[in-house]
Design an enzyme around this catalytic site. Structure first.
Site, PDB file in Angstrom:
ATOM      1  N   THR A  17       0.853  -1.186   0.000  1.00 61.33           N
ATOM      2  CA  THR A  17       0.000   0.000   0.000  1.00 61.33           C
ATOM      3  C   THR A  17       0.892   1.240   0.000  1.00 61.33           C
ATOM      4  O   THR A  17       2.121   1.135   0.081  1.00 61.33           O
ATOM      5  CB  THR A  17      -0.902   0.046   1.247  1.00 61.33           C
TER       6      THR A  17
ATOM      7  N   LYS B 267       6.939   3.569   1.158  1.00 58.04           N
ATOM      8  CA  LYS B 267       8.135   4.338   1.537  1.00 58.04           C
ATOM      9  C   LYS B 267       7.961   5.173   2.801  1.00 58.04           C
ATOM     10  O   LYS B 267       8.937   5.734   3.314  1.00 58.04           O
ATOM     11  CB  LYS B 267       8.521   5.264   0.373  1.00 58.04           C
TER      12      LYS B 267
ATOM     13  N   VAL C 143      12.964   2.109  -3.399  1.00 55.51           N
ATOM     14  CA  VAL C 143      13.727   2.895  -4.374  1.00 55.51           C
ATOM     15  C   VAL C 143      13.987   2.035  -5.605  1.00 55.51           C
ATOM     16  O   VAL C 143      14.610   0.979  -5.505  1.00 55.51           O
ATOM     17  CB  VAL C 143      15.081   3.361  -3.785  1.00 55.51           C
TER      18      VAL C 143
ATOM     19  N   LEU D 181      14.654  -2.792  -9.128  1.00 56.43           N
ATOM     20  CA  LEU D 181      16.107  -2.655  -9.286  1.00 56.43           C
ATOM     21  C   LEU D 181      16.822  -2.939  -7.954  1.00 56.43           C
ATOM     22  O   LEU D 181      16.349  -2.510  -6.901  1.00 56.43           O
ATOM     23  CB  LEU D 181      16.462  -1.240  -9.743  1.00 56.43           C
TER      24      LEU D 181
ATOM     25  N   GLU E  31       1.583   6.847  -8.243  1.00 54.34           N
ATOM     26  CA  GLU E  31       0.849   6.449  -7.048  1.00 54.34           C
ATOM     27  C   GLU E  31      -0.644   6.699  -7.292  1.00 54.34           C
ATOM     28  O   GLU E  31      -1.018   7.423  -8.222  1.00 54.34           O
ATOM     29  CB  GLU E  31       1.314   7.282  -5.841  1.00 54.34           C
TER      30      GLU E  31
ATOM     31  N   ASP F 144       7.645  11.987  -3.446  1.00 52.64           N
ATOM     32  CA  ASP F 144       8.040  10.593  -3.608  1.00 52.64           C
ATOM     33  C   ASP F 144       9.548  10.474  -3.850  1.00 52.64           C
ATOM     34  O   ASP F 144      10.221   9.615  -3.275  1.00 52.64           O
ATOM     35  CB  ASP F 144       7.264   9.975  -4.778  1.00 52.64           C
TER      36      ASP F 144
ATOM     37  N   LYS G  64      12.646   8.857  -1.512  1.00 55.42           N
ATOM     38  CA  LYS G  64      13.586   7.857  -2.032  1.00 55.42           C
ATOM     39  C   LYS G  64      15.036   8.260  -1.778  1.00 55.42           C
ATOM     40  O   LYS G  64      15.848   7.437  -1.340  1.00 55.42           O
ATOM     41  CB  LYS G  64      13.339   7.646  -3.527  1.00 55.42           C
TER      42      LYS G  64
ATOM     43  N   GLY H  77       6.133   0.474 -12.497  1.00 52.01           N
ATOM     44  CA  GLY H  77       5.295  -0.544 -13.123  1.00 52.01           C
ATOM     45  C   GLY H  77       4.943  -1.642 -12.148  1.00 52.01           C
ATOM     46  O   GLY H  77       5.742  -2.007 -11.286  1.00 52.01           O
TER      47      GLY H  77
END
Length: 815
Positions: A555, A579, A609, A613, A667, A678, A682, A797
């Site tokens: 969420t 986050k 983040v 990746l 988001e 955001d 990060k 994504g």
């Protein structure tokens, strides 16, 4: 000759008895049999309840008696042809009438002596054995019946009589030496004193009866027929993966029986143990199943651990004080006190300093034991030489059992390591020199987790079960579940990880299944679930207390991020793409990290983040290896990169932002991305993971958005404001064109300062050719000075974010 014993579940009703008769008939074709039967299932409990009610003046005992009569008459009518029922029904009714007379006596006298209780309880076996013997005669004419009271003789210790083996063995051998029946049916549990008074053999008495007969006659084998496929590696009701044990020694069987394996009771083994008569435990309802073979035969190349068992409802009593050191007789006095109160000691451990001694007893004996011990040592207590005994209730003893454990190093270490990893606190430990049994006392609330964890370690070929509790099943959540479903078989076969989803929740519904949710129909199951309730979700996760539990937060909800502390404190791992927690106040971030270490509960947030990746993981490895980060430059928003890569004269800013939302790159509230919050979160997380202390308000956020757009209160008004300020965004784009640059939203950290904002990136910069929704991070460190460490790839994504969450789950599984 072979002795067969059938338990209460095997003779619960006519349907089950027919299965028993079939087993007996087939076996009788090749050898003589003695068949010992228990009372019908639950009948002994009903007899005890009826007698207590009668003694208490409660006339409802008559209703219980009527129920007992009905069950036996119904069984007889179904098992015996109508033409032969009359005399048999009359006999059963005479027995019931005798029972009624005894109960009426208890009612009139208002008391129930142990002697009377034994006589009343004997009716269960008398009725069942008579009916089964008569039913057997319908198929096997050469069969008979023998009342156990005539050949098993005891003292007058009512409730748990002591067998006089000298007389009993002679009576048994004399009777069967002249008996020519192919099968003899006998009641279990009951016996008689030398003066002919009814007695009972106590808990597991029917098993004991069978063992007494087998021992006296040197039977080839004793078969115990029950409702399970033998003794199991653990209680299958608690450990779903428990397996039947094919071969086990007498000593191992006794240990497991003592520690709660209710298939067999320790006294059962004694008469056959002396004669080396094997015991075979079989399932009446699956007679073809192998069962468990108990003997003194040595088994080579088998698992040194044969089983894991436990005893519930344990109280730990500790007596300690300097007045015990070097004082002889302290232990003797303690155990004498307990013996006089007829309190059974189940567990003992004592410090080598003699400063304390610790015992485990049943909860029901705790108050009596505490009072008696304190009274016995009241002089020493008054002189402060010994403290009042410490009483800890609601505990459980778990035991690792195996005859060959003494020949294998590290088993104790594996046991305690497994419990420690699962945050199971051990209150006391006991281990004999033989190492046949390693016992530990733990909290009752942890028993399921402990048993399953230990079973996984010692019996499940190193397959680790992960139990997931997933909060949030939107775009990313759906992909995450799909990936688990797709990879489940691969993970189990190749990584030895069994992933189960135990709970799912969205904003409206939540659904739990302790055995694992079927991922083929999770949508339907979630729709049928109960109303979503965050507090109840947390409480249920804690109460289930499953091993290797992982809370997965998919969420962007602040209130959900505030629950992590509750999970970590209960040894529940947290995997999150949310986050907010890691970008909250630095003290909260550090607290969560410390809780993770303290309670051995992983706290992983790789997707905070860069989605899928490996940015955070790479950074952690850099720091762990001794490198130091001095500067970070990054494009950390896949959604903003997508927006500025597609925004041009042909595609309006409004339309591109809309499309980013449709693609799942932003988001749910796109302002979080477009405001730069955001990205600021990060870069803050990367800064903190690099070992620096920083708060959110220390990051300079150079917003390119008009204030009116950011002040909107709904997505609808927000998108309307983008249209209204279209010229503002077009001007920014034209400025980039005029500078032969591309627009990138960049985060930077250097010299203890951090900022985020829209930048004009020239052609010679590494960020210039960053396409689509890709992210890129440059780490400048002690080792990467001239050429920074570069990580680049898709940073937004649903699929890639889900894969990042999945990767964190796998990391926990591989730990």
């Amino acid at each position: 000759m072979r002795v067969l014993k059938f338990g209460g579940s095997s003779v619960a009703n006519a349907k089950n008895i027919k299965l028993v008769l079939d087993i007996i008939t087939k076996k009788a074709a090749t050898e003589k049999l003695i068949v010992v039967v228990s009372a019908f299932s639950k009948i002994t409990d009903l007899l005890l309840l009826a007698s207590k009610k009668a003694a208490a003046g409660d006339e409802s005992f008559k209703e219980i008696l009527a129920d007992i009569e009905r069950q036996h008459l119904d069984a007889l009518k179904e098992l015996i042809p109508i033409s032969e029922q009359s005399s048999l029904l009359s006999h059963v009714k005479r027995i019931i009438n005798h029972l009624e007379t005894l109960l009426d006596g208890c009612y009139l006298l208002g008391e129930l002596s142990l002697r009377t209780s034994d006589t009343i309880l004997s009716f269960g076996e008398l009725l069942s054995s008579y009916i089964i013997a008569e039913a057997l005669k319908q198929n096997l004419k050469n069969s008979g019946y023998k009342d156990s009271r005539e050949i098993i003789k005891t003292n007058n210790h009512f409730g748990k009589a002591i067998v006089n083996f000298e007389i009993t063995n002679r009576l048994i051998t004399d009777y069967f030496a002249s008996n020519e029946n192919q099968v003899v049916v006998m009641p279990g549990f009951i016996a008689a004193s030398l003066d002919g008074i009814n007695t009972t053999l106590g808990r597991g008495g029917s098993d004991y009866t069978a063992a007494i007969i087998a021992g006296a006659l040197n039977a080839t084998e004793l078969e115990i027929w029950t409702d399970v496929n033998g003794m199991f590696t653990a209680n299958p009701k608690v450990v779903k993966q428990a397996q039947p044990i094919a071969f086990i020694s007498y000593q191992e069987a006794m240990e497991l029986s003592h520690f709660g394996a209710k298939v067999l009771y320790p006294p059962t083994i004694q008469p056959v143990l002396r004669k080396n008569i094997p015991i075979l435990i079989k399932n009446t309802f699956e007679p073809q199943a192998e069962g468990t073979y108990i003997s003194n035969q040595e088994m080579s190349h088998t698992n040194p651990v044969k089983g894991i068992s436990h005893i519930d409802n344990i109280t730990l009593i500790t007596l300690e004080g300097s007045g015990m050191i070097g004082v002889t007789g302290s232990s003797k006095r303690l155990f004498e006190v307990l013996s006089h109160q007829e309190i059974n000691v189940i567990f003992i451990t004592q410090a080598s300093s003699e400063h304390s001694i610790c015992i485990g007893i049943l909860n029901s004996d705790a108050d009596s034991a505490e009072e008696s011990i304190n009274k016995a040592f009241e002089v020493e207590i008054s002189q402060n030489k010994i403290a009042l005994c410490i009483v800890e209730k609601n505990l459980c003893i778990i035991a690792l059992v195996g005859e060959n454990m003494k020949n294998h190093q590290g088993l104790s270490g594996s046991m305690f390591s497994t419990l420690g990893k699962n945050n199971v606190n051990i209150r006391a430990i006991a281990q004999g020199a033989s190492e046949r049994n390693i016992s530990a006392v733990i909290s009752e609330r942890d028993v399921k987790k402990a048993l399953n964890s230990l079973h996984e370690t010692f019996f499940e070929k190193n397959i680790k079960q992960l139990n997931l509790f997933v909060m949030g099943v939107g775009n990313v959540g759906e992909k995450f579940i799909e990936q688990i479903h797709q990879q489940k078989k691969f993970l189990k076969e190749n990584l030895k990880i069994n992933v189960r989803v135990i709970a799912l929740s969205n904003s409206k519904k939540m659904y739990f299944d302790e055995d694992g949710i079927s991922l083929k129909e999770w949508r339907f199951l979630l729709e049928t679930g109960e109303t979503a309730d965050k507090e109840k979700f947390i409480t249920t996760v804690k109460e289930l207390n499953l091993r290797n539990s992982i809370f997965v937060d998919i969420t962007a909800n602040e209130s959900i991020s505030q629950t992590y502390e509750h999970f970590l404190k209960r040894n529940i791992a947290v995997v999150t793409c949310n986050k907010i927690a890691c970008a909250s106040e630095f003290d909260n971030y550090k607290k969560l990290k410390k809780l993770s270490q303290k309670f051995n509960a992983p706290f992983l947030f790789e997707t905070n983040v860069g989605a899928g990746l490996p940015i955070i993981d790479t950074l952690k490895n850099l720091i762990a290896s001794g490198d130091k980060v001095h500067k970070i430059q990054a494009v950390l928003s896949g959604s903003l990169n997508f927006v500025f890569n597609n925004f041009d004269t042909q595609n309006s800013f409004h339309d591109v932002v809309k499309e980013a939302g449709v693609q799942g790159f932003t988001e749910p509230d796109p302002k979080i991305d477009l405001s730069g919050i955001d990205v600021a979160r990060k870069i803050l997380i990367l800064i903190r993971e690099s070992g620096y202390q920083m708060e959110m308000n220390q990051i300079t956020n150079e917003s390119f958005m008009p204030a009116e757009c950011l002040d909107t209160t709904s997505n609808e008004t927000f998108f309307e404001s983008l249209k209204k300020h279209a010229s503002h965004f077009e001007a920014i784009y034209q400025e980039a064109v005029s500078k032969d640059s591309r627009l990138k939203y960049v985060a930077q950290f250097e010299d203890g300062k951090a900022n985020v904002g829209l930048r004009f990136i020239p052609k010679d910069h590494p960020f210039y050719n960053l396409e689509g929704k890709d992210n890129i991070v440059l780490f400048f460190t002690d080792r990467y000075v001239e050429q920074p460490l570069l990580i680049k790839g898709a940073g937004a994504g649903a699929a890639v974010t889900a894969s990042g969450i999945f990767a964190d789950v796998i990391r926990i599984g591989n730990n």
